[in-house]
Scaffold this active site. Structure first.
Site, PDB file in Angstrom:
ATOM      1  CG  PHE A 303      -1.919  -1.139   1.221  1.00 13.59           C
ATOM      2  CD1 PHE A 303      -3.240  -0.916   0.858  1.00 13.59           C
ATOM      3  CD2 PHE A 303      -1.537  -2.425   1.568  1.00 13.59           C
ATOM      4  CE1 PHE A 303      -4.166  -1.950   0.848  1.00 13.59           C
ATOM      5  CE2 PHE A 303      -2.451  -3.468   1.570  1.00 13.59           C
ATOM      6  CZ  PHE A 303      -3.769  -3.229   1.207  1.00 13.59           C
ATOM      7  CG  ASP A 304       3.264   1.991  -3.519  1.00 13.22           C
ATOM      8  OD1 ASP A 304       3.994   1.246  -2.841  1.00 13.22           O
ATOM      9  OD2 ASP A 304       3.145   1.884  -4.750  1.00 13.22           O
ATOM     10  CD  GLU A 307       1.705  -1.694   3.541  1.00 13.16           C
ATOM     11  OE1 GLU A 307       1.321  -2.661   4.220  1.00 13.16           O
ATOM     12  OE2 GLU A 307       2.219  -1.817   2.403  1.00 13.16           O
ATOM     13  CB  ILE A 310       3.280   8.965  -2.297  1.00 12.63           C
ATOM     14  CG1 ILE A 310       1.938   9.702  -2.271  1.00 12.63           C
ATOM     15  CG2 ILE A 310       3.089   7.472  -2.460  1.00 12.63           C
ATOM     16  CD1 ILE A 310       1.170   9.580  -3.570  1.00 12.63           C
ATOM     17  N   GLY A 311       3.950  11.503  -0.033  1.00 12.84           N
ATOM     18  CA  GLY A 311       4.339  12.903   0.060  1.00 12.84           C
ATOM     19  C   GLY A 311       5.809  13.064   0.377  1.00 12.84           C
ATOM     20  CG  ASN A 387      10.209  -0.875  -8.246  1.00 11.32           C
ATOM     21  OD1 ASN A 387       9.927  -0.988  -7.064  1.00 11.32           O
ATOM     22  ND2 ASN A 387       9.411  -1.333  -9.206  1.00 11.32           N
ATOM     23  CE1 TYR A 388       5.752   1.041 -12.452  1.00 11.75           C
ATOM     24  CE2 TYR A 388       6.009  -0.736 -10.864  1.00 11.75           C
ATOM     25  CZ  TYR A 388       5.660  -0.302 -12.133  1.00 11.75           C
ATOM     26  OH  TYR A 388       5.225  -1.199 -13.068  1.00 11.75           O
ATOM     27  CE1 TYR A 390       2.687   3.802  -9.181  1.00  8.31           C
ATOM     28  CE2 TYR A 390       4.050   4.103  -7.226  1.00  8.31           C
ATOM     29  CZ  TYR A 390       3.387   3.271  -8.109  1.00  8.31           C
ATOM     30  OH  TYR A 390       3.409   1.909  -7.921  1.00  8.31           O
ATOM     31  CG  HIS A 438       2.481  -5.240 -11.313  1.00 10.12           C
ATOM     32  ND1 HIS A 438       3.357  -5.568 -12.336  1.00 10.12           N
ATOM     33  CD2 HIS A 438       2.495  -3.883 -11.250  1.00 10.12           C
ATOM     34  CE1 HIS A 438       3.870  -4.475 -12.855  1.00 10.12           C
ATOM     35  NE2 HIS A 438       3.349  -3.435 -12.224  1.00 10.12           N
TER      36      HIS A 438
END
Length: 647
Positions: A303-304, A307, A310-311, A387-388, A390, A438
């Site tokens: 749960f990016d 968890e 992302i801020g 690795n990603y 967004y 995924h």
């Protein structure tokens, strides 16, 4: 849950705040941390997950509009560096008092950016892990790259009562080389983040490490494609937007821009020509389930947002690269684990773009025509989660439309295989390198206030008439609107067979056609979740089971999978919100939309994935009496020219 006024501190005064929705300043972050350090139950082990604005209530915003003062408050989540548990505080920044406290002894905070490299060092130094690497021919541990993934909740003996991460590993052959081309398959470590110990090494057997290089940094290329002529975006007369504090106005639009550790961008108090549409809009969760049950990959259901947050993973954006044109940047002020302010420069990009043809008509009888071109305001931020990447974009258009777009790029999560034998759960993107199937499933939380707080939820389906007396030619079809009155009935899924869509209306306001004003949700990227709903991971991601949920407004119901996501069990989620089955008719409601990307990996996604995107639109549906852009002045762009003459 308790209230307290036991702590009072003398606070340094920060610079004048122009709007109660302005994010916290560095001084306010430092002041809030100082108050909490005095009363937190963790003493010198106190760590700060997040320090952000405790957003003003609806009544407070109305008071501000009437010229009355509004208290500034900070919401603070604190924890111990040694044990599980989180304590929530609300601190008055005006008085230095603790206004609210709630102890959550069995919860875990988000995994923090500052912990990533520490976890890598812990794993690299573990004797059992070193021995497992030696079995694979690895002796230089400095070349091993360790990514900390959240551990989930799987009832595995020995993992109870801890704050864990579960790691995946790769080998970097030389400086700056793309280590994701060299997965160390079948070797995972489980790390207690608080104690700093490796509690278990999972070795599923040796798979040869693919050693061919597939790089992306420019210094590894001997030649490039021929350079292209530049496409420049210029605005010689300046931009059409204005920003005062967090308040932005552009053409007919007005809104406030927020930013926090967990969600990154948040938008508030959105209106068109002074008419309210949304009180708050943000992306509140993103879960990324992977399809492989092999080895340790069954745990890959992160749960990016919940968890990690992302801020705190937002990029400092580059002019002329991330953002093209005439740009206004905003900094994001967040906090470190020790409570000090931490600023991400240029975290938010604001600019305008031409959006192409807006409307046109040619009268074939008179050969007269009218054309208007559109424009859009873009508010964006880009976050790197391991690795990603967004990239989050909010667009505002001249016809009253609002759009959100997620662009996903970066590097796919890789695993290794015997060349030519990738198995059924992935695809080989290079010899011996596999990208697994995924999904990226997001949830938008939209506090609707279409022309006011009293809104209702309507589902629209299209049906064909039966081939009978009412449909003698077989061509008849019609749209049927259904008012949905309770939360339980409003958990809905898409249906292409009926061209289903949903809209939020204000049943007390009407357009010139005599129908309620409203906004339609255009939802082209609905997904089917393939994770079993009653599985360990499925229970934690119940929001993915429907494409739309509607709840009665409650400012404490913020996150569709729960507030504290590390090791969560699914409690406190959207299903529990709507289980109350409250009325959603002619009242204050929240629209939740689940959407995303179904990613069957391609060879073209490696070594760096070209952007793929998903999103949704909110479109006026009876909100206006007619086309709101019909009276745009006719303009011919004088900078346009012919390609062959340049004139």
């Amino acid at each position: 849950m308790s209230e307290s006024c036991c702590s009072t501190a003398v606070l340094e005064k920060s610079s004048l705040v122009r709007h109660p929705l302005d994010p916290l300043s560095p001084d306010e972050i430092r002041n809030a941390a100082g108050v909490v350090k005095v009363v937190a139950p963790y003493g010198p082990k106190t760590c700060f997950e997040s320090i952000g604005l405790d957003e003003p209530t609806k009544d407070e915003l109305k008071a501000y509009a009437e010229g009355k003062p509004v208290e500034r408050r900070a919401a603070v989540n604190a924890s111990s560096s040694e044990t599980i548990g989180v304590t929530k505080f609300v601190v008055s920044l005006d008085t230095g008092k603790v206004l609210f406290r709630e102890d959550c002894p069995d919860k875990r905070p988000m995994i923090q950016l500052e912990q990533f490299l520490a976890i890598e060092d812990i794993v690299r130094g573990n004797a059992e892990f070193i021995a497992a690497c030696a079995k694979r021919g690895i002796t230089d541990m400095s070349k091993v790259c360790v990514d900390p993934w959240s551990a989930g909740s799987f009832d595995i003996p020995g993992e109870e009562g801890r704050h864990l991460c579960h790691v995946f590993c790769w080998l970097r052959l030389r400086e700056f080389e793309n280590f994701y081309a060299h997965p160390i398959e079948g070797l995972n470590a489980v790390v207690d983040i608080n104690s700093g110990e490796v509690i278990r090494i999972d070795d599923y057997g040796v798979t040869p490490i693919p050693m061919a290089e597939y790089n992306y940094e420019h210094q590894f290329f001997d030649e490039f494609q021929p350079p292209a002529k530049p496409i420049n975006v210029v605005q010689p007369e300046g931009v059409n937007f204005k920003i005062e504090g967090s308040r932005l106005t552009w053409r007919n639009w007005a809104l406030n821009i927020g930013f926090n550790t967990r969600e990154s961008l948040t938008l508030h108090d959105i209106s068109f020509n002074g008419r309210p549409i949304l009180r708050r809009a943000s992306i509140v969760e993103m879960t990324v389930p992977y399809g492989s049950p092999d080895a340790g990959h069954f745990r890959k259901h992160v749960f990016d947002i919940g968890e990690y947050g992302i801020g705190k993973l937002a990029n400092s954006l580059e002019l002329g690269c991330d953002c093209l044109g005439v740009i206004k940047y905003l900094d994001a002020h967040l906090n470190t684990r020790d409570g000090e302010p931490w600023t991400i420069k240029k975290a938010i990009c604001i600019h305008e773009e031409d959006s192409g043809l807006l409307w046109k008509h040619t009268d074939f009888r008179t050969e007269r025509f009218e054309i208007r071109r559109g424009a859009k305001l873009v508010i964006s931020s880009i976050c790197t989660v391991g690795n990603y990447e967004y990239a989050l974009y909010w667009y505002f258009f001249l016809d009253g439309k609002i759009e959100f777009e997620l662009k996903a790029t970066g590097i796919i999560n890789t695993t290794a295989c015997i060349p030519g034998q990738p198995g059924k759960y992935g695809r080989e993107v290079a010899p011996g390198v596999v990208g697994q199937i995924h999904q990226h499933i997001l949830c938008a939380r939209l506090e609707m206030c279409v022309d006011g707080d009293k809104n209702s939820f309507v589902e629209c389906n299209t049906y064909a008439e039966q081939e009978d007396g009412e449909n003698p030619y077989g061509n008849a079809f019609y749209e049927q609107e259904t008012l949905i009155k309770t939360e339980g009935d409003a958990a809905r899924t898409a249906n292409l067979g009926t061209q289903r869509y949903w809209k939020v209306i204000n049943p007390n306001k009407f357009n010139r056609a005599g129908t309620p004003v409203g906004y339609k949700l255009d939802a082209p990227d609905c997904l089917t979740s393939f994770v079993a709903p009653n599985s360990f991971s499925g229970k934690r991601a119940s929001f993915t089971q429907n494409h739309v949920w509607v709840s009665a407004y409650d400012p404490t119901e913020r996150f569709p999978a729960g507030e504290f996501m590390n090791h969560s069990d699914g409690s406190g989620d959207i299903k529990s919100f709507v289980a109350k089955n409250r009325s959603i008719e002619n009242t204050d409601i929240v629209l939740w939309h689940t959407f995303g990307l179904h990613h069957s990996v391609r060879p073209e996604d490696f070594p760096v994935q070209p952007c793929i995107s998903a999103g949704f639109k909110l479109m006026p549906s009876g909100f206006f009496d007619g086309n709101p852009a019909i009276n745009l002045p006719p303009v011919v762009n004088a900078a346009s020219c012919y390609a062959d003459t340049g004139k």
